[in-house]
Design a protein around this motif. Structure first.
Motif, short mmCIF file in Angstrom:
data_model
loop_
_atom_site.label_atom_id
_atom_site.label_comp_id
_atom_site.label_asym_id
_atom_site.label_seq_id
_atom_site.Cartn_x
_atom_site.Cartn_y
_atom_site.Cartn_z
N TYR A 1 17.03 -47.50 -11.50
CA TYR A 1 18.29 -48.02 -11.40
C TYR A 1 18.56 -48.46 -10.03
O TYR A 1 17.39 -47.79 -9.25
CB TYR A 1 18.99 -46.89 -11.27
N ILE A 2 18.62 -49.77 -10.16
CA ILE A 2 18.97 -50.81 -8.63
C ILE A 2 20.01 -51.71 -9.22
O ILE A 2 20.57 -51.90 -10.18
CB ILE A 2 17.81 -51.49 -8.93
N TRP B 1 12.71 -57.65 -9.56
CA TRP B 1 13.98 -58.02 -8.52
C TRP B 1 14.78 -58.84 -10.17
O TRP B 1 13.98 -59.36 -11.48
CB TRP B 1 13.84 -58.98 -8.06
N LEU B 2 16.29 -59.13 -10.05
CA LEU B 2 17.00 -59.91 -11.05
C LEU B 2 17.15 -61.54 -9.96
O LEU B 2 17.01 -61.13 -9.49
CB LEU B 2 18.25 -59.24 -11.64
N ALA C 1 14.21 -57.05 -4.38
CA ALA C 1 13.21 -56.76 -4.26
C ALA C 1 12.75 -55.18 -4.66
O ALA C 1 12.88 -54.44 -3.26
CB ALA C 1 12.13 -57.91 -4.38
N VAL C 2 12.00 -54.80 -5.97
CA VAL C 2 11.69 -53.26 -5.33
C VAL C 2 9.98 -53.43 -6.29
O VAL C 2 10.16 -53.54 -7.38
CB VAL C 2 12.32 -51.92 -6.67
N ASP C 3 9.24 -52.11 -5.68
CA ASP C 3 8.85 -52.35 -6.19
C ASP C 3 7.84 -51.30 -7.08
O ASP C 3 8.22 -49.91 -6.78
CB ASP C 3 7.42 -51.88 -4.83
N VAL C 4 7.55 -51.01 -8.40
CA VAL C 4 8.07 -50.57 -8.80
C VAL C 4 6.39 -49.76 -10.01
O VAL C 4 5.34 -51.00 -9.93
CB VAL C 4 8.76 -50.98 -10.63
N LYS C 5 5.98 -48.79 -10.04
CA LYS C 5 4.85 -47.87 -10.27
C LYS C 5 4.09 -48.39 -11.59
O LYS C 5 5.44 -47.99 -12.11
CB LYS C 5 4.69 -46.59 -9.60
N ALA C 6 3.71 -47.98 -12.15
CA ALA C 6 2.91 -48.45 -13.29
C ALA C 6 2.75 -47.36 -13.67
O ALA C 6 2.35 -45.85 -13.61
CB ALA C 6 2.07 -48.86 -13.74
#
Length: 131
Positions: free
Chosen positions: A77-78, A48-49, A60-65
């Motif tokens: 893109y958030i 998140w920022l 808050a976003v769950d980002v996949k590796a």
């Protein structure tokens, strides 16, 4: 710009230096892409920022590796919230679950992409790697 840091155990926060976000609209998205995590391919890390005082200014976003190659992983893109407008912000991350281990991540982020969040999306969308 690139980022590289250690995700700390017990969901302690890790973050980059601050960047100025000059937009006046929340729908001007910010971007994160995690191309490598020593936790493994397809594992999740929450991003998140926030402002340097610790105030969260986006979802808050769950980002996949990705697989580890610098061209792997998806772009997220958030949208920010109003606190992210005309403000210095930093990329912040934590483990998406409680763990007693640290791990390293690498990727790219942009505090202000110029891409306006399309109307069919409420908070964020993803795309394949495209720089």
């Amino acid at each position: 710009m690139g980022y590289s840091f250690t995700i700390k155990k017990e969901q302690a926060n890790s973050y980059t230096g601050t960047e100025y976000r000059q937009t006046t609209t929340e729908r001007n998205t910010w971007k994160v892409r995690m191309y490598k995590s020593t936790e493994g391919t397809n594992t999740l890390t929450t991003y998140w920022l926030e402002k340097s005082n610790g105030t969260n200014v986006s979802l808050a976003v769950d980002v996949k590796a990705g697989s580890g190659d610098s061209k792997s992983g998806r772009n997220y893109y958030i949208k920010g919230n109003s606190g992210a407008n005309v403000a210095n912000v930093r990329l912040t991350a934590e483990n998406n679950n409680l763990s007693s281990s640290n791990y390293s991540v690498n990727g790219y982020w942009d505090e202000e992409t110029g891409r306006i969040l399309p109307g069919q999306y409420k908070e964020f969308y993803t795309t394949e790697y495209n720089n």
